[in-house]
Write a protein that holds these residues in place. Structure first.
Motif, PDB file in Angstrom:
ATOM      1  N   ASP A 144       1.064  -1.048   0.110  1.00  0.00           N
ATOM      2  CA  ASP A 144       0.098  -0.396   0.371  1.00  0.00           C
ATOM      3  C   ASP A 144       1.720   1.530  -0.288  1.00  0.00           C
ATOM      4  OD1 ASP A 144      -2.393  -1.598  -0.128  1.00  0.00           O
ATOM      5  OD2 ASP A 144      -2.206  -1.232   1.972  1.00  0.00           O
ATOM      6  N   ALA A 145       2.451   1.084   0.283  1.00  0.00           N
ATOM      7  CA  ALA A 145       2.807   2.556   0.720  1.00  0.00           C
ATOM      8  C   ALA A 145       3.458   2.321  -0.522  1.00  0.00           C
ATOM      9  CB  ALA A 145       3.731   2.153   2.869  1.00  0.00           C
ATOM     10  N   THR A 146       4.086   1.425  -1.090  1.00  0.00           N
ATOM     11  CA  THR A 146       5.110   1.713  -1.889  1.00  0.00           C
ATOM     12  C   THR A 146       4.513   1.786  -3.347  1.00  0.00           C
ATOM     13  OG1 THR A 146       5.551  -0.298  -2.271  1.00  0.00           O
ATOM     14  CG2 THR A 146       7.347   0.491  -1.012  1.00  0.00           C
ATOM     15  N   LEU A 147       3.574   0.863  -3.374  1.00  0.00           N
ATOM     16  CA  LEU A 147       2.494   0.724  -4.965  1.00  0.00           C
ATOM     17  C   LEU A 147       1.391   1.720  -5.464  1.00  0.00           C
ATOM     18  CD1 LEU A 147       4.266  -2.562  -5.959  1.00  0.00           C
ATOM     19  CD2 LEU A 147       4.994  -0.002  -7.034  1.00  0.00           C
ATOM     20  N   GLY A 180      -6.308  -2.716  -5.610  1.00  0.00           N
ATOM     21  CA  GLY A 180      -7.241  -4.172  -5.258  1.00  0.00           C
ATOM     22  C   GLY A 180      -6.107  -5.541  -4.764  1.00  0.00           C
ATOM     23  N   TYR A 181      -6.522  -6.582  -4.350  1.00  0.00           N
ATOM     24  CA  TYR A 181      -5.108  -8.246  -4.298  1.00  0.00           C
ATOM     25  C   TYR A 181      -6.227  -9.312  -4.722  1.00  0.00           C
ATOM     26  CZ  TYR A 181      -2.087  -5.046  -1.628  1.00  0.00           C
ATOM     27  OH  TYR A 181      -1.484  -4.013  -1.446  1.00  0.00           O
ATOM     28  N   ASN A 182      -4.993 -10.317  -5.011  1.00  0.00           N
ATOM     29  CA  ASN A 182      -5.609 -11.248  -5.423  1.00  0.00           C
ATOM     30  C   ASN A 182      -4.188 -12.198  -4.559  1.00  0.00           C
ATOM     31  OD1 ASN A 182      -5.461 -11.002  -8.965  1.00  0.00           O
ATOM     32  ND2 ASN A 182      -7.499 -11.239  -7.630  1.00  0.00           N
ATOM     33  N   ALA A 183      -4.935 -12.965  -3.344  1.00  0.00           N
ATOM     34  CA  ALA A 183      -4.363 -13.267  -2.498  1.00  0.00           C
ATOM     35  C   ALA A 183      -4.994 -14.909  -2.286  1.00  0.00           C
ATOM     36  CB  ALA A 183      -4.804 -12.843  -0.619  1.00  0.00           C
ATOM     37  N   GLY A 184      -4.243 -16.127  -1.978  1.00  0.00           N
ATOM     38  CA  GLY A 184      -4.264 -17.343  -2.059  1.00  0.00           C
ATOM     39  C   GLY A 184      -3.336 -18.419  -1.904  1.00  0.00           C
ATOM     40  N   TRP A 185      -3.131 -19.405  -2.252  1.00  0.00           N
ATOM     41  CA  TRP A 185      -3.074 -20.959  -2.446  1.00  0.00           C
ATOM     42  C   TRP A 185      -3.662 -21.751  -3.534  1.00  0.00           C
ATOM     43  CZ3 TRP A 185       0.694 -21.335   2.201  1.00  0.00           C
ATOM     44  CH2 TRP A 185      -0.141 -20.560   2.890  1.00  0.00           C
ATOM     45  N   ASN A 186      -2.327 -22.259  -4.188  1.00  0.00           N
ATOM     46  CA  ASN A 186      -2.204 -23.541  -5.334  1.00  0.00           C
ATOM     47  C   ASN A 186      -2.159 -24.730  -4.636  1.00  0.00           C
ATOM     48  OD1 ASN A 186      -2.871 -21.535  -7.184  1.00  0.00           O
ATOM     49  ND2 ASN A 186      -0.335 -20.982  -7.428  1.00  0.00           N
ATOM     50  N   VAL A 187      -2.735 -25.699  -4.923  1.00  0.00           N
ATOM     51  CA  VAL A 187      -2.232 -26.871  -3.513  1.00  0.00           C
ATOM     52  C   VAL A 187      -2.393 -28.366  -4.861  1.00  0.00           C
ATOM     53  CG1 VAL A 187      -3.042 -28.279  -2.412  1.00  0.00           C
ATOM     54  CG2 VAL A 187      -3.559 -26.221  -1.943  1.00  0.00           C
ATOM     55  N   GLY A 188      -0.904 -28.851  -4.894  1.00  0.00           N
ATOM     56  CA  GLY A 188      -1.006 -30.033  -5.810  1.00  0.00           C
ATOM     57  C   GLY A 188      -0.735 -29.488  -7.078  1.00  0.00           C
ATOM     58  N   GLU A 189      -0.823 -30.434  -8.219  1.00  0.00           N
ATOM     59  CA  GLU A 189      -0.166 -30.274  -8.937  1.00  0.00           C
ATOM     60  C   GLU A 189      -1.275 -29.912 -10.467  1.00  0.00           C
ATOM     61  OE1 GLU A 189       2.689 -33.367 -11.462  1.00  0.00           O
ATOM     62  OE2 GLU A 189       3.613 -33.540  -9.294  1.00  0.00           O
ATOM     63  N   VAL A 190      -2.560 -30.710 -10.178  1.00  0.00           N
ATOM     64  CA  VAL A 190      -3.092 -30.185 -10.823  1.00  0.00           C
ATOM     65  C   VAL A 190      -3.833 -28.704 -10.135  1.00  0.00           C
ATOM     66  CG1 VAL A 190      -6.120 -30.851 -11.378  1.00  0.00           C
ATOM     67  CG2 VAL A 190      -4.428 -32.098 -10.844  1.00  0.00           C
ATOM     68  N   GLY A 191      -3.624 -28.767  -9.172  1.00  0.00           N
ATOM     69  CA  GLY A 191      -4.374 -26.750  -8.796  1.00  0.00           C
ATOM     70  C   GLY A 191      -3.757 -26.153  -8.816  1.00  0.00           C
ATOM     71  N   HIS A 204       0.346 -16.782  -2.172  1.00  0.00           N
ATOM     72  CA  HIS A 204       0.634 -16.181  -2.880  1.00  0.00           C
ATOM     73  C   HIS A 204       0.248 -14.909  -2.882  1.00  0.00           C
ATOM     74  CE1 HIS A 204       2.133 -18.142  -6.195  1.00  0.00           C
ATOM     75  NE2 HIS A 204       1.599 -18.727  -5.747  1.00  0.00           N
ATOM     76  N   VAL A 205       0.531 -13.293  -2.762  1.00  0.00           N
ATOM     77  CA  VAL A 205      -0.069 -12.316  -2.931  1.00  0.00           C
ATOM     78  C   VAL A 205       0.141 -10.980  -3.453  1.00  0.00           C
ATOM     79  CG1 VAL A 205       0.220  -9.885  -0.861  1.00  0.00           C
ATOM     80  CG2 VAL A 205       0.293 -12.378  -0.137  1.00  0.00           C
ATOM     81  N   MET A 206      -0.427 -10.628  -4.416  1.00  0.00           N
ATOM     82  CA  MET A 206      -0.704 -10.426  -6.319  1.00  0.00           C
ATOM     83  C   MET A 206      -1.213  -8.957  -6.047  1.00  0.00           C
ATOM     84  SD  MET A 206      -1.576 -13.856  -7.699  1.00  0.00           S
ATOM     85  CE  MET A 206      -2.327 -14.236  -6.076  1.00  0.00           C
ATOM     86  N   PRO A 207      -0.800  -7.405  -5.444  1.00  0.00           N
ATOM     87  CA  PRO A 207      -1.735  -6.322  -5.619  1.00  0.00           C
ATOM     88  C   PRO A 207      -1.568  -5.638  -7.315  1.00  0.00           C
ATOM     89  CG  PRO A 207       1.045  -5.963  -6.493  1.00  0.00           C
ATOM     90  CD  PRO A 207       0.807  -7.095  -5.522  1.00  0.00           C
ATOM     91  N   ARG A 208      -2.650  -5.433  -6.993  1.00  0.00           N
ATOM     92  CA  ARG A 208      -3.704  -5.950  -8.713  1.00  0.00           C
ATOM     93  C   ARG A 208      -3.875  -3.885  -8.968  1.00  0.00           C
ATOM     94  NH1 ARG A 208      -6.281 -10.228 -10.895  1.00  0.00           N
ATOM     95  NH2 ARG A 208      -6.709  -8.500 -12.462  1.00  0.00           N
ATOM     96  N   PHE A 209      -4.200  -3.980  -9.394  1.00  0.00           N
ATOM     97  CA  PHE A 209      -4.432  -2.291 -10.645  1.00  0.00           C
ATOM     98  C   PHE A 209      -5.237  -2.806 -11.691  1.00  0.00           C
ATOM     99  CE2 PHE A 209      -0.232  -3.576  -9.328  1.00  0.00           C
ATOM    100  CZ  PHE A 209       0.293  -2.404  -8.183  1.00  0.00           C
TER     101      PHE A 209
END
Length: 133
Positions: free
Chosen positions: A77-80, A84-95, A105-110
């Motif tokens: 928030d302070a630097t970029l 919005g954000y996306n945040a989450g886990w991928n689990v297993g190869e298929v996931g 994962h923490v991903m800022p969105r614009f």
């Protein structure tokens, strides 16, 4: 196991190299500069102990992950100043998990991104992803 390559997240030196890093006793946050210009500011939070998936985390590691997630948000928030954000886990190869060490994962969105408004499930809801009957 013998013969398998070492886990890249168990030795955190690569996660630390050239990154914005915060850590606590149980987890580490790494935000590296984008190599492609996409996903600027994206980072991961990794438990220091080897845990194959999010389902293997201890309650203390969940709390440690949340602590670093809030620090990541404050930093981004302070630097970029993302919209919005996306945040989450991928689990297993298929996931979509390609490193079998849990990582959040923490991903800022614009607003000006070509895929602004597309969430982490948008590609999964597409009819082209329908399973065969």
């Amino acid at each position: 196991m013998p013969g398998e390559p070492p886990c890249p997240y168990c030795n955190a030196s690569e996660l630390r190299r050239g990154a914005f890093v915060r850590e606590n006793d149980l987890c580490l946050l790494s935000i590296k500069p984008s190599e492609t210009g996409a996903l600027e500011g994206a980072g991961i939070i990794v438990p220091k102990a080897h845990r194959p998936t999010v389902f293997d985390l201890t309650p203390q590691e969940w709390a440690a992950t949340q602590d670093l997630l809030l620090q990541a948000k404050a930093h981004l928030d302070a630097t970029l100043a993302p919209d919005g954000y996306n945040a989450g886990w991928n689990v297993g190869e298929v996931g979509g998990q390609h490193v079998m060490h849990a990582h959040f994962h923490v991903m800022p969105r614009f607003q000006d991104e070509p895929l602004a408004g597309h969430g982490i499930r948008s590609h999964l809801k597409a009819t082209r992803n329908r399973r065969p009957i």
